[in-house]
Design an enzyme around this catalytic site. Sequence first.
Site, PDB file in Angstrom:
ATOM      1  N   TYR A   1       0.831  -1.207   0.000  1.00 55.39           N
ATOM      2  CA  TYR A   1       0.000   0.000   0.000  1.00 55.39           C
ATOM      3  C   TYR A   1       0.870   1.264   0.000  1.00 55.39           C
ATOM      4  O   TYR A   1       2.102   1.193  -0.012  1.00 55.39           O
ATOM      5  CB  TYR A   1      -0.958  -0.013   1.196  1.00 55.39           C
ATOM      6  CG  TYR A   1      -2.083  -1.024   1.039  1.00 55.39           C
ATOM      7  CD1 TYR A   1      -3.029  -0.877   0.025  1.00 55.39           C
ATOM      8  CD2 TYR A   1      -2.201  -2.119   1.888  1.00 55.39           C
ATOM      9  CE1 TYR A   1      -4.061  -1.791  -0.132  1.00 55.39           C
ATOM     10  CE2 TYR A   1      -3.237  -3.039   1.739  1.00 55.39           C
ATOM     11  CZ  TYR A   1      -4.165  -2.866   0.728  1.00 55.39           C
ATOM     12  OH  TYR A   1      -5.185  -3.770   0.570  1.00 55.39           O
TER      13      TYR A   1
ATOM     14  N   ARG B   1       2.355  -1.225  10.777  1.00 50.99           N
ATOM     15  CA  ARG B   1       2.459  -2.527  10.104  1.00 50.99           C
ATOM     16  C   ARG B   1       3.505  -2.420   9.015  1.00 50.99           C
ATOM     17  O   ARG B   1       3.376  -1.651   8.065  1.00 50.99           O
ATOM     18  CB  ARG B   1       1.094  -2.942   9.548  1.00 50.99           C
ATOM     19  CG  ARG B   1       1.118  -4.292   8.921  1.00 50.99           C
ATOM     20  CD  ARG B   1      -0.001  -5.194   9.417  1.00 50.99           C
ATOM     21  NE  ARG B   1      -0.161  -6.312   8.515  1.00 50.99           N
ATOM     22  CZ  ARG B   1      -1.306  -6.679   7.980  1.00 50.99           C
ATOM     23  NH1 ARG B   1      -2.406  -6.024   8.289  1.00 50.99           N
ATOM     24  NH2 ARG B   1      -1.366  -7.705   7.171  1.00 50.99           N
TER      25      ARG B   1
ATOM     26  N   HIS C   1       0.400  -7.158  -2.331  1.00 50.22           N
ATOM     27  CA  HIS C   1      -0.752  -7.810  -2.970  1.00 50.22           C
ATOM     28  C   HIS C   1      -0.423  -8.272  -4.386  1.00 50.22           C
ATOM     29  O   HIS C   1      -1.048  -9.188  -4.889  1.00 50.22           O
ATOM     30  CB  HIS C   1      -1.964  -6.882  -2.977  1.00 50.22           C
ATOM     31  CG  HIS C   1      -2.616  -6.783  -1.628  1.00 50.22           C
ATOM     32  ND1 HIS C   1      -2.785  -7.867  -0.804  1.00 50.22           N
ATOM     33  CD2 HIS C   1      -3.142  -5.726  -0.959  1.00 50.22           C
ATOM     34  CE1 HIS C   1      -3.381  -7.489   0.316  1.00 50.22           C
ATOM     35  NE2 HIS C   1      -3.598  -6.183   0.248  1.00 50.22           N
TER      36      HIS C   1
ATOM     37  N   GLN D   1     -12.863 -18.629   1.089  1.00 52.51           N
ATOM     38  CA  GLN D   1     -14.068 -18.704   0.277  1.00 52.51           C
ATOM     39  C   GLN D   1     -15.175 -17.738   0.699  1.00 52.51           C
ATOM     40  O   GLN D   1     -15.890 -17.223  -0.151  1.00 52.51           O
ATOM     41  CB  GLN D   1     -14.614 -20.134   0.291  1.00 52.51           C
ATOM     42  CG  GLN D   1     -13.941 -21.014  -0.734  1.00 52.51           C
ATOM     43  CD  GLN D   1     -14.438 -22.441  -0.670  1.00 52.51           C
ATOM     44  OE1 GLN D   1     -13.765 -23.321  -0.172  1.00 52.51           O
ATOM     45  NE2 GLN D   1     -15.625 -22.683  -1.166  1.00 52.51           N
TER      46      GLN D   1
ATOM     47  N   LYS E   1     -15.888 -26.074 -21.960  1.00 54.87           N
ATOM     48  CA  LYS E   1     -15.981 -24.616 -22.148  1.00 54.87           C
ATOM     49  C   LYS E   1     -14.700 -24.095 -22.793  1.00 54.87           C
ATOM     50  O   LYS E   1     -13.601 -24.503 -22.398  1.00 54.87           O
ATOM     51  CB  LYS E   1     -16.179 -23.900 -20.808  1.00 54.87           C
ATOM     52  CG  LYS E   1     -17.564 -24.047 -20.247  1.00 54.87           C
ATOM     53  CD  LYS E   1     -17.760 -23.204 -19.004  1.00 54.87           C
ATOM     54  CE  LYS E   1     -17.128 -23.810 -17.776  1.00 54.87           C
ATOM     55  NZ  LYS E   1     -17.641 -25.083 -17.326  1.00 54.87           N
TER      56      LYS E   1
HETATM   57  P1  NAP Z   1     -17.945 -28.086 -10.916  1.00 55.59           P
HETATM   58  O1  NAP Z   1     -17.178 -26.987 -10.328  1.00 55.59           O
HETATM   59  O2  NAP Z   1     -19.371 -27.878 -11.264  1.00 55.59           O
HETATM   60  O3  NAP Z   1     -17.141 -28.544 -12.200  1.00 55.59           O
HETATM   61  C1  NAP Z   1     -17.594 -29.551 -13.007  1.00 55.59           C
HETATM   62  C2  NAP Z   1     -16.671 -29.716 -14.215  1.00 55.59           C
HETATM   63  O4  NAP Z   1     -17.175 -30.742 -15.020  1.00 55.59           O
HETATM   64  C3  NAP Z   1     -16.569 -28.486 -15.070  1.00 55.59           C
HETATM   65  O5  NAP Z   1     -15.230 -28.339 -15.472  1.00 55.59           O
HETATM   66  C4  NAP Z   1     -17.464 -28.779 -16.256  1.00 55.59           C
HETATM   67  O6  NAP Z   1     -16.831 -28.141 -17.350  1.00 55.59           O
HETATM   68  C5  NAP Z   1     -17.433 -30.281 -16.342  1.00 55.59           C
HETATM   69  N1  NAP Z   1     -18.694 -30.885 -16.750  1.00 55.59           N
HETATM   70  C6  NAP Z   1     -19.947 -30.531 -16.388  1.00 55.59           C
HETATM   71  N2  NAP Z   1     -20.847 -31.340 -16.961  1.00 55.59           N
HETATM   72  C7  NAP Z   1     -20.166 -32.219 -17.698  1.00 55.59           C
HETATM   73  C8  NAP Z   1     -20.548 -33.291 -18.543  1.00 55.59           C
HETATM   74  N3  NAP Z   1     -21.817 -33.633 -18.723  1.00 55.59           N
HETATM   75  N4  NAP Z   1     -19.571 -33.967 -19.170  1.00 55.59           N
HETATM   76  C9  NAP Z   1     -18.281 -33.641 -19.016  1.00 55.59           C
HETATM   77  N5  NAP Z   1     -17.860 -32.627 -18.234  1.00 55.59           N
HETATM   78  C10 NAP Z   1     -18.798 -31.927 -17.579  1.00 55.59           C
HETATM   79  O7  NAP Z   1     -17.941 -29.353  -9.990  1.00 55.59           O
HETATM   80  P2  NAP Z   1     -16.763 -30.002  -9.144  1.00 55.59           P
HETATM   81  O8  NAP Z   1     -15.419 -29.780  -9.718  1.00 55.59           O
HETATM   82  O9  NAP Z   1     -17.214 -31.418  -8.995  1.00 55.59           O
HETATM   83  O10 NAP Z   1     -16.829 -29.284  -7.788  1.00 55.59           O
HETATM   84  C11 NAP Z   1     -18.023 -29.354  -7.017  1.00 55.59           C
HETATM   85  C12 NAP Z   1     -18.094 -28.183  -6.098  1.00 55.59           C
HETATM   86  O11 NAP Z   1     -17.142 -28.351  -5.065  1.00 55.59           O
HETATM   87  C13 NAP Z   1     -17.755 -26.896  -6.819  1.00 55.59           C
HETATM   88  O12 NAP Z   1     -18.925 -26.136  -6.997  1.00 55.59           O
HETATM   89  C14 NAP Z   1     -16.801 -26.209  -5.943  1.00 55.59           C
HETATM   90  O13 NAP Z   1     -17.365 -25.037  -5.429  1.00 55.59           O
HETATM   91  C15 NAP Z   1     -16.519 -27.156  -4.789  1.00 55.59           C
HETATM   92  N6  NAP Z   1     -15.061 -27.285  -4.713  1.00 55.59           N
HETATM   93  C16 NAP Z   1     -14.340 -26.174  -4.539  1.00 55.59           C
HETATM   94  C17 NAP Z   1     -12.989 -26.259  -4.488  1.00 55.59           C
HETATM   95  C18 NAP Z   1     -12.170 -25.040  -4.280  1.00 55.59           C
HETATM   96  O14 NAP Z   1     -11.010 -25.054  -4.530  1.00 55.59           O
HETATM   97  N7  NAP Z   1     -12.706 -23.943  -3.821  1.00 55.59           N
HETATM   98  C19 NAP Z   1     -12.358 -27.463  -4.614  1.00 55.59           C
HETATM   99  C20 NAP Z   1     -13.131 -28.592  -4.799  1.00 55.59           C
HETATM  100  C21 NAP Z   1     -14.491 -28.489  -4.870  1.00 55.59           C
HETATM  101  P3  NAP Z   1     -17.389 -28.133 -18.826  1.00 55.59           P
HETATM  102  O15 NAP Z   1     -18.889 -28.080 -18.712  1.00 55.59           O
HETATM  103  O16 NAP Z   1     -16.774 -26.924 -19.440  1.00 55.59           O
HETATM  104  O17 NAP Z   1     -16.876 -29.378 -19.434  1.00 55.59           O
HETATM  105 FE1  SF4 Z   2     -12.176 -17.248   5.723  1.00 53.69          FE
HETATM  106 FE2  SF4 Z   2     -13.631 -18.826   7.295  1.00 53.69          FE
HETATM  107 FE3  SF4 Z   2     -12.268 -19.870   5.242  1.00 53.69          FE
HETATM  108 FE4  SF4 Z   2     -11.026 -18.960   7.439  1.00 53.69          FE
HETATM  109  S1  SF4 Z   2     -12.419 -20.694   7.299  1.00 53.69           S
HETATM  110  S2  SF4 Z   2     -10.424 -18.567   5.349  1.00 53.69           S
HETATM  111  S3  SF4 Z   2     -12.274 -17.197   7.933  1.00 53.69           S
HETATM  112  S4  SF4 Z   2     -13.955 -18.433   5.115  1.00 53.69           S
END
Ligand code: NAP
Ligand code: SF4
Length: 675
Positions: free
Chosen positions: A167, A215, A253, A340, A564
């Site tokens: 900053y 800081r 950042h 998140q 996609k």
């Molecule tokens: P997702 O985020 O909905 O991703 C699904 C993937 O599958 C996409 O890449 C999609 O891309 C593909 N897809 C969808 N329909 C399909 C089909 N019929 N045939 C082939 N490919 C298909 O689901 P996810 O990876 O299972 O994760 C589930 C949830 O867990 C997510 O919403 C996420 O928020 C959470 N999660 C988050 C994190 C994180 O790091 N924050 C980590 C793990 C899980 P295309 O349609 O382009 O092919």
């Molecule tokens: Fe943020 Fe809660 Fe995840 Fe910690 S657990 S990083 S406070 S959302």
Amino acid sequence: MSDYPHLLAPLDLGFTTLKNRVLMGSMHTGLEETKDWSRVARFYSERAAGGVALIVTGGMAPNREGGVFPMAAGLYSDEDIANHKTVTDAVHKAGGKIAMQILHAGRYAYGKECVSSSAVKSPISPFTPKELDEEGIEKQIQDFVTATLRARAAGYDGVEIMGSEGYFLNQFLVTHVNKRTDRWGGSYENRMRLPVEVVRRCREAVGSDFIIIYRLSMIDLVPNGSTHDEVVQLAQAIEAAGATIINTGIGWHEARIPTIATSVPRRAFAWVTKKLMGKVGIPVITSNRINTPDVAEEVLAEGCADMVSMARPFLADSAFVAKAIEGRADEIAPCIGCNQACLDHTFGGKISTCLVNPRACYETEIDLTRTDTPKTVAIVGAGPAGLSTAIAAAGRGHKVTVFDRADEIGGQLNMAKQVPGKEEFFGLVDWFGTMVEKTGVTLELGKEAGADDLAGFDEVVIATGVLPRDPEIPGQDGPNVLDYVDVLRGKAEIGEKVAVIGAGGIGFDVSEYLTQLGESPSVNLPEWMAEWGVGDPEETRGGLAAGGPKPEAAARKVTLLQRKNERLGKRLGKTTGWIHRAALKMKNVEMIGGVNYERIDGDGLHVSFGEARERPTLIEADTIVLCAGQVSDRSLADALSARGVSCHVIGGADVAAELDAKRAINQGTRLAAAL
Ligand code: NAP
Ligand code: SF4
């Protein structure tokens, strides 16, 4: 004797005493911008009541040009002073102390009026700042002084002057941004003149009995950043200028090294603060990825600092310190470092909350006080949705039984914890286990609950989660095809070359899991530092390792695909997506978008591109892993409704799209509040 003698020891600042060594670090929650001051007061006063010694507010702009975004909160008028007073009064009534952070964003300010040492645009902002002239610099100093005086008038116990994270004040320190040739640029003495002058003038204006925290960026993690000698020189000058405490800032950042994400090892930067210990006479605070009382105690006992700063852990649990004092540390809801619901919300223009604790910043909306009308509650599914409903409902006095066909609790969280860099999920599942026990929830594990088992309960909650989506690709029944559940449960043989179908959160997680050889760098600090190129600022400017990142070789050749036609990982978390992309890049994972899945055979995965299904291509693979998203498992909910039994359907069983633990826990907790 307490388990945390260093953490819980008071700290005498001369004119005032802090009751322990815990600072709640500054977080921009967006609450102040709601202008609902009773809500802001409730948020901070619950934390004060939870035992933290000193709270630092989110950043308040000293003037319009320094606001992180237009209309950012600040103390601009007498009316603002009165509003802030409701907050400081509430905190004091709860037995706490609170300092206001003064945050001047400089060239990080999202607006055309932004100013800096020189007209050098940052890589994370579209605006080129205006170079300040002598008069402009004097105005900025005066605005810091005015903000400090207003903070005092508003009842704050002190201010934190934000001099790190790239900053405004930090921008004067490094030649990367400061190209000036006048008395504010050139030599290091000149470049550090502004931060030192700001502290000196604020101290002079406010008197001696007011906390001024500075800081200070102890490792910039950007090219041409400060050396350790410069950090020490600045810290000593800041002390001489009148600061009460020095807090640690880690990384700008714009740095391309993660500093607070869950994959960063715990206490990863305490060694940086330790280098300053003994070189200044005022207390020094350390920070970043300290999330349990044990880690905090260890850091202090090793002499890394005089105090610890924790920010996000106070979103996860307002009573962090009280629970440590009372010997109930296992009941502290853990911050898993996911970003998140906190930082990702901030950057998305939404109010922060916490994945683990949806009451954070919604204290006035979600009421979990005890009920006068206890009910019997059956919950099917011991994943995040079911567990959060269970512990919140039982905590309110309901009699809760949780059924799950698995013989362990945790649901999908048990898969997440297998992913390198997501080890914090172990602690989250353990915490749910502790709270299930302590709130008296009855667990019926290894039991497939049917409609008959649920008869007789006052309330029935269906949290049966999700099933992997069937992508219907010809050949997917072959022996070389697995789904992500088989992979993350570690129950399958996986070849040397792997194609991963689907690049959502789970496709990325599975790719990280498959490319990691041996121990995760997230639990091995030297390895993690080598992987990301973190060096010692005593040896290398800004702490960027000579030779850059040196990642371990990948365990396998992985190709990650999606249909996609867009950059893979574009929809991952706003503040963590870049880390996942960079991590896979370092493991040479090939990322291909815009494909059609034609078929799978013994050679691998056959794809084509575009609507015309052109360019037939074979992705050679021994194993193909399906990560194509999920669909709701509503079989039980449908069976119950066919029998006319009413039930609440939550979590993935309700909506599989955009399912994640954040939504599941939020929905479960809110349901429990309404039962
Ligand atoms: P997702 O985020 O909905 O991703 C699904 C993937 O599958 C996409 O890449 C999609 O891309 C593909 N897809 C969808 N329909 C399909 C089909 N019929 N045939 C082939 N490919 C298909 O689901 P996810 O990876 O299972 O994760 C589930 C949830 O867990 C997510 O919403 C996420 O928020 C959470 N999660 C988050 C994190 C994180 O790091 N924050 C980590 C793990 C899980 P295309 O349609 O382009 O092919
Ligand atoms: Fe943020 Fe809660 Fe995840 Fe910690 S657990 S990083 S406070 S959302």
